[in-house]
Design a protein around this motif. Sequence first.
Motif, PDB file in Angstrom:
ATOM      1  N   LYS A  63      -2.856   4.832  -5.079  1.00  0.00           N
ATOM      2  CA  LYS A  63      -3.613   5.265  -3.892  1.00  0.00           C
ATOM      3  C   LYS A  63      -5.031   5.717  -4.232  1.00  0.00           C
ATOM      4  O   LYS A  63      -5.932   5.615  -3.411  1.00  0.00           O
ATOM      5  N   GLN A  64      -5.217   6.258  -5.456  1.00  0.00           N
ATOM      6  CA  GLN A  64      -6.562   6.671  -5.854  1.00  0.00           C
ATOM      7  C   GLN A  64      -7.505   5.471  -5.910  1.00  0.00           C
ATOM      8  O   GLN A  64      -8.703   5.616  -5.720  1.00  0.00           O
ATOM      9  N   ASP A  73       0.888   7.392  -6.423  1.00  0.00           N
ATOM     10  CA  ASP A  73      -0.307   8.243  -6.340  1.00  0.00           C
ATOM     11  C   ASP A  73      -1.473   7.653  -7.121  1.00  0.00           C
ATOM     12  O   ASP A  73      -2.619   7.721  -6.686  1.00  0.00           O
ATOM     13  N   LEU A  77       3.017   2.351   2.228  1.00  0.00           N
ATOM     14  CA  LEU A  77       3.312   2.972   3.516  1.00  0.00           C
ATOM     15  C   LEU A  77       4.752   2.717   3.947  1.00  0.00           C
ATOM     16  O   LEU A  77       5.277   3.390   4.823  1.00  0.00           O
ATOM     17  N   VAL A 102      -7.865   1.351   2.169  1.00  0.00           N
ATOM     18  CA  VAL A 102      -7.052   0.718   3.200  1.00  0.00           C
ATOM     19  C   VAL A 102      -7.699   0.895   4.567  1.00  0.00           C
ATOM     20  O   VAL A 102      -8.072   2.002   4.948  1.00  0.00           O
ATOM     21  N   PHE A 134     -10.334  13.554  -0.438  1.00  0.00           N
ATOM     22  CA  PHE A 134      -8.947  13.219  -0.805  1.00  0.00           C
ATOM     23  C   PHE A 134      -8.867  12.512  -2.162  1.00  0.00           C
ATOM     24  O   PHE A 134      -7.800  12.378  -2.730  1.00  0.00           O
ATOM     25  N   PHE A 135     -10.013  12.009  -2.644  1.00  0.00           N
ATOM     26  CA  PHE A 135      -9.988  11.155  -3.836  1.00  0.00           C
ATOM     27  C   PHE A 135     -10.686  11.811  -5.022  1.00  0.00           C
ATOM     28  O   PHE A 135     -11.578  12.641  -4.837  1.00  0.00           O
ATOM     29  N   THR A 159       0.819  -1.222   0.000  1.00  0.00           N
ATOM     30  CA  THR A 159       0.000   0.000   0.000  1.00  0.00           C
ATOM     31  C   THR A 159       0.850   1.268   0.000  1.00  0.00           C
ATOM     32  O   THR A 159       0.322   2.373   0.086  1.00  0.00           O
TER      33      THR A 159
END
Lengths: 356, 321
Positions: B93-94, B90, B70, B98, B121-122, B68
């Motif tokens: 992550k879209q 990036d 992190l 998680v 955020f998305f 993921t």
Amino acid sequence: MKAFRKLLRANLISFRRERATVFWTFAFPLIFILIFGGIFGGDNTPTFDVGLVNQAQGRSADTVVQALQSQKALKLHTGSRDGELKKLKDGDRKAVVVIDAPSTSGGSLAVQLFADPSQTATQQVLLPFLRQAIGQAGNEISNVRPAIDLQEQSIGSKNLRTIDFLLPGILAMAIMQLGLFSAIPLVTQRETKVLRRLGATPLKRRTMIAAQVTQRLIVAVIQTVVLIEAGSLFFHVKIAGNMPELAAFVVLGALAFVAMGYVVASRAKSAEAAQPLVSVIQFPMLFLSGVFFPVELAPKIIQPVVRALPLTYLADALRQVSVQSTPLNPLWVDTVVLLGWLVLCLALSVRLFRWE
Amino acid sequence: MVTTDAARDDARPALVAGSLAIDVEGLVKRYGDKVAVAGVSLQVRRGEVFGLLGPNGAGKTTTIEMITGLREPDAGRISVLGIDARRRLDDVKQRIGVQLQTPALFPLLTVYEVLDLFASFFERADEPDALIAALGLEESHNKLTKELSGGQQQRLSVALALINQPDLIFLDEPTTGLDPQARLSLWEVIEQQRAAGRTVLLTTHYMEEAERLCDRVAIIDHGVIQAVDAPRELIRQNFSETAIIFTQPGADLADLRGLPAVSNVGRDGDEVTLYSHAVAETMAALLAWASGHGQPLDSLYVRGATLEDVFLKLTGRRLRE
């Protein structure tokens, strides 16, 4: 941009819901103002030894003398011009008032005020007081034309009471505290792994920091308005400077201290660990930056420290722009020093900050 | 919602590059001298629910954290939804959701506000209210998250993982701390995700959960994948016996071992377990032996091997310790 907006809103909402923080953010500086305003602005004014030299005759001069005599805060000593001025030099008098007859018949009474410029505290408390008393006497004599021609010796044009001096200082203090504590939520978020969770979303770290800093700036501006309103309401402190200039220094100061807060928080393991660090930084500044008394009064040996602290410059700048105090430094010096601290702390926090 | 095995097989796409939700090869992560992940390779197909099982410290959390984004791996290749996750994080992550073991996010915001915040955020996001309904959080809609119970907290963190309508969902022990009712409804949510064509990677401490939900599971230990397959396959490969369990104080194990088709006998206090590869034969003999000797067969039951048995065999540990 949407994330920034929502995050800013979330931060403001969270701040508002933290009742204790809100209370202390606004109450702490207000309490300071009330206490100091009460001491220096109220009835408990200490008495001052003032020399009175009356070289004029007539009703007008008597009115001035009576006006001064009616002030409980003044202990008047009548004497000759040379004698009283010598006593001023020796420190036995805080100020000397000399009344001269009008130079032309029908002209205004010439009143001279002498004071020792090195006695900053005296100047800030006593002179405005004398000025006011004499001014009122002038109005009594005639409210049509100026009856008294007041001249001040060794004194600039400042018209500052202690509370006028304190209010911008306390504002500077409030901004410092707001800034220094601003990274504590971030430490908590790191500790509780919220930063980690946010790291799994496309949210940028810079957006997150920008939202937090903006929230602090907004609170700083609200704080400024509240303090200025309180000063004006309770102690009639008049803000003479221009508002955009004041706002600019509030923002610049807040940014510098927020950056300093991030440096402190960069390595702290927990909020509990960060708090004492913040205190260690803020207390020397509180007492060495001229928030509560003029920096000239600090011992020579610590003057270099005083000269290095950003709060000294923020307090000076806010005083200059809000109540037009005598500058400690030119405004551009204050600006440059604050900018310097901002850049230094920014660089340090970028280098030192641990996200994990 | 019941999904038959046949339906699962139909829904499972063939193993070709484009159909992998996660394709990880040679993943390594060291902390000083300690190797947390020692070369994990893993393929998760699109549309499946995949379970990552392992004891604490086995490396499953570190593995998920690297996938993921992190944590930066020391070595290895990570492809998520066909995207190189180490280069285009990036973009990844879209499209992923998680859920981590994080207690309180934004304690002073309400459930709705946190969901609304995360939605911002998305690029693509669900309506907060839809997720609040899906996870049964209606009553907590305006509650501050710090006032939520553990179970509500947990459901909120799952809702947050779903806010961006992700193609791939990571759930780290999603049902830990939930009461049975809430667990069942969360299982339904996970099954709905699969029905919607989304891929789910989950870790769990509950074998029953893994057996019920997961199309395939991987057992990870000492930073390495020990086995990957459908739960039933794993059991079949590792155990051909069935366990016959009953309570009998002072049972004569030698006698019992002599019963037909018994491969092994175990005793835990008064509880006796017979492992049999022909249950009918062993049972008939056991019943005859018991009535002949006047021995009780209290609390008698028969069970097949479970994933827990497989786990114990492969790792030498129980899943929940």
